[in-house]
Scaffold this active site. Structure first.
Site, PDB file in Angstrom:
ATOM      1  N   ASP A 215       0.844  -1.193   0.000  1.00 23.80           N
ATOM      2  CA  ASP A 215       0.000   0.000   0.000  1.00 23.80           C
ATOM      3  C   ASP A 215       0.880   1.243   0.000  1.00 23.80           C
ATOM      4  O   ASP A 215       1.878   1.295   0.701  1.00 23.80           O
ATOM      5  CB  ASP A 215      -0.908  -0.002   1.234  1.00 23.80           C
ATOM      6  CG  ASP A 215      -1.918   1.118   1.204  1.00 23.80           C
ATOM      7  OD1 ASP A 215      -1.607   2.193   1.741  1.00 23.80           O
ATOM      8  OD2 ASP A 215      -3.002   0.936   0.648  1.00 23.80           O
ATOM      9  N   HIS A 310      -8.868  -1.336  -8.674  1.00 26.47           N
ATOM     10  CA  HIS A 310      -8.682  -0.227  -7.739  1.00 26.47           C
ATOM     11  C   HIS A 310      -7.673   0.792  -8.254  1.00 26.47           C
ATOM     12  O   HIS A 310      -7.919   2.009  -8.190  1.00 26.47           O
ATOM     13  CB  HIS A 310      -8.245  -0.766  -6.379  1.00 26.47           C
ATOM     14  CG  HIS A 310      -8.078   0.283  -5.331  1.00 26.47           C
ATOM     15  ND1 HIS A 310      -9.143   0.897  -4.713  1.00 26.47           N
ATOM     16  CD2 HIS A 310      -6.956   0.843  -4.797  1.00 26.47           C
ATOM     17  CE1 HIS A 310      -8.695   1.777  -3.835  1.00 26.47           C
ATOM     18  NE2 HIS A 310      -7.386   1.765  -3.872  1.00 26.47           N
TER      19      HIS A 310
END
Length: 402
Positions: A215, A310
């Site tokens: 991330d 995403h």
């Protein structure tokens, strides 16, 4: 009024109306290793608050407080003066300065890369009689499809982000600030986050979340790119002096439906995100840092990065350049009453304007992100962080004394 309310009264210089230019060699941008002073010390004072551009520490305590009934502008100013004194001392690894605010929990921990970052919610301006000074960008966030927000864990008049390399230092600092606030502000909500210590695991600046994905790969690099920094910090000449060098922060508690997610085949998870699990590289090839080729297609014409992946929907390229600096942490609070894990991400995103940063991206994600079926947004808040304080100044001084 208790002694803490008088800290710094009359002895602090007024904040310069025009603010200060961002220093190219700002230690808070370079990170704790380059900061002067003892190892692990991140200076508190500066043109912008530490904890915004600072490389993410391993532990975080996030909290919102509401001013107590009757706490006016003068009481809020006294609290921020006392908080500034305490936060600066804590960043040096010292006791907060008031005997009744120190528990001794962090004795011997040293500076521990501790940062304390302060923010104001929309209600802060109303309660202090400063509604006319509330910036338009601090307007309430809209409701997004799929939100299941808990009002008790959302919003707040004041925001505290306390981050450190040592969990004891973070807990100690937040407890000290809460004790100082007694009588002026009460805690509305509190959340605890974690990630891997700096220098371990993934490349610097990224970490694995509880979905197993790296991330932060596409985060802007404010240390290397002044233009990107200007999309994180408020630098416009029209900004009021108290805000120039500050930033807006969106905080979202996002629960991950891990039982469902972990049951998916790896290739399904990678398609939903658009990156490989093993190394974070985009499915279009290369390494974690290789730019995503959103135009790449398979021989049959199907996009390699799915239309609802995403990274496609969140990319600045597909959101008119919308930019945020994400400094989120994971959380794991054990099982819920239904047995499912209460775990996920504390999404913390800094930007110069939520109207051109968070809002367009979240609107797009809410309309079709492949990850949406595996997460639930449970809490939300928006705050504005004033510019940093020079030595002898206190956080928010130009606003509250202006």
């Amino acid at each position: 009024m208790r002694r803490r309310a008088l800290l710094g009264a009359g002895g602090l210089a007024a904040l310069a109306a025009g603010g200060a230019a961002l220093a190219a060699d700002d230690p808070a941008v370079r990170g704790p290793a380059a900061a002067p002073g003892p190892p692990g010390r991140i200076p508190f004072h500066g043109p912008h608050q530490a904890g915004i551009l600072t490389p993410r520490q391993a532990c975080a305590r996030l909290a919102a407080l509401d001013l107590t009934p009757g706490a006016d502008r003068a009481r809020a100013a006294a609290l921020l003066r006392a908080w500034t004194v305490a936060a600066e001392r804590l960043s040096r690894g010292e006791p907060p300065g008031e005997a009744d605010a120190d528990t001794g929990v962090a004795l011997g921990a040293g500076p521990a890369s501790l940062t304390v970052t302060f923010g104001f919610g929309a209600g802060f301006f109303d309660r202090t009689g400063l509604a006319s000074a509330r910036p338009p960008a601090l307007a309430p966030l809209p409701a997004f499809p799929g939100d299941r927000l808990d009002p008790a864990r959302s919003g707040g008049d004041l925001f505290l982000q306390v981050a450190a390399a040592d969990p004891f230092a973070a807990v100690h600092a937040l407890r000290a600030l809460q004790r100082i606030a007694r009588g002026a502000a009460a805690t509305r909500w509190e959340m605890t986050g974690f990630t891997r210590p700096s220098g371990t695991g993934a490349a610097d600046g990224t970490h694995r979340n509880l979905m197993g994905q790296l991330d932060g790969t596409a985060n802007p690099d404010p240390a290397a790119d002044r233009a990107q920094r200007d999309r994180i910090l408020v630098t416009g000449p029209d900004a009021p002096g108290w805000l120039r060098g500050g930033s807006y922060v969106v905080v979202r508690r996002i629960r991950m439906l891990l039982d469902h997610w972990e049951g998916l085949p790896v290739h399904h998870r990678e398609q939903a995100v658009g990156r490989r699990v093993t190394d974070g590289a985009p499915l279009t090839g290369g390494t974690e840092r290789t730019p995503v080729d959103l135009d790449a297609a398979r021989p049959d014409g199907v996009p390699v990065i799915a239309a609802n992946a995403h990274i496609r929907l969140a990319a600045p390229k597909t959101n008119s350049g919308a930019t945020m600096l994400r400094r989120g942490w994971s959380y794991y609070d054990g099982p819920r009453p239904d047995g499912a894990p209460d775990a996920g991400m504390l999404f913390v995103a800094w930007q110069t304007d939520p109207g051109t940063g968070f809002l367009p991206v979240q609107h797009r994600l809410a309309r079709g992100d492949a990850l949406a079926r595996y997460v639930e947004h449970e809490a939300s808040a928006l705050f504005v962080a004033p510019r940093g304080a020079a030595p002898g100044e206190w956080i928010g001084q130009a606003l509250l004394e202006g």
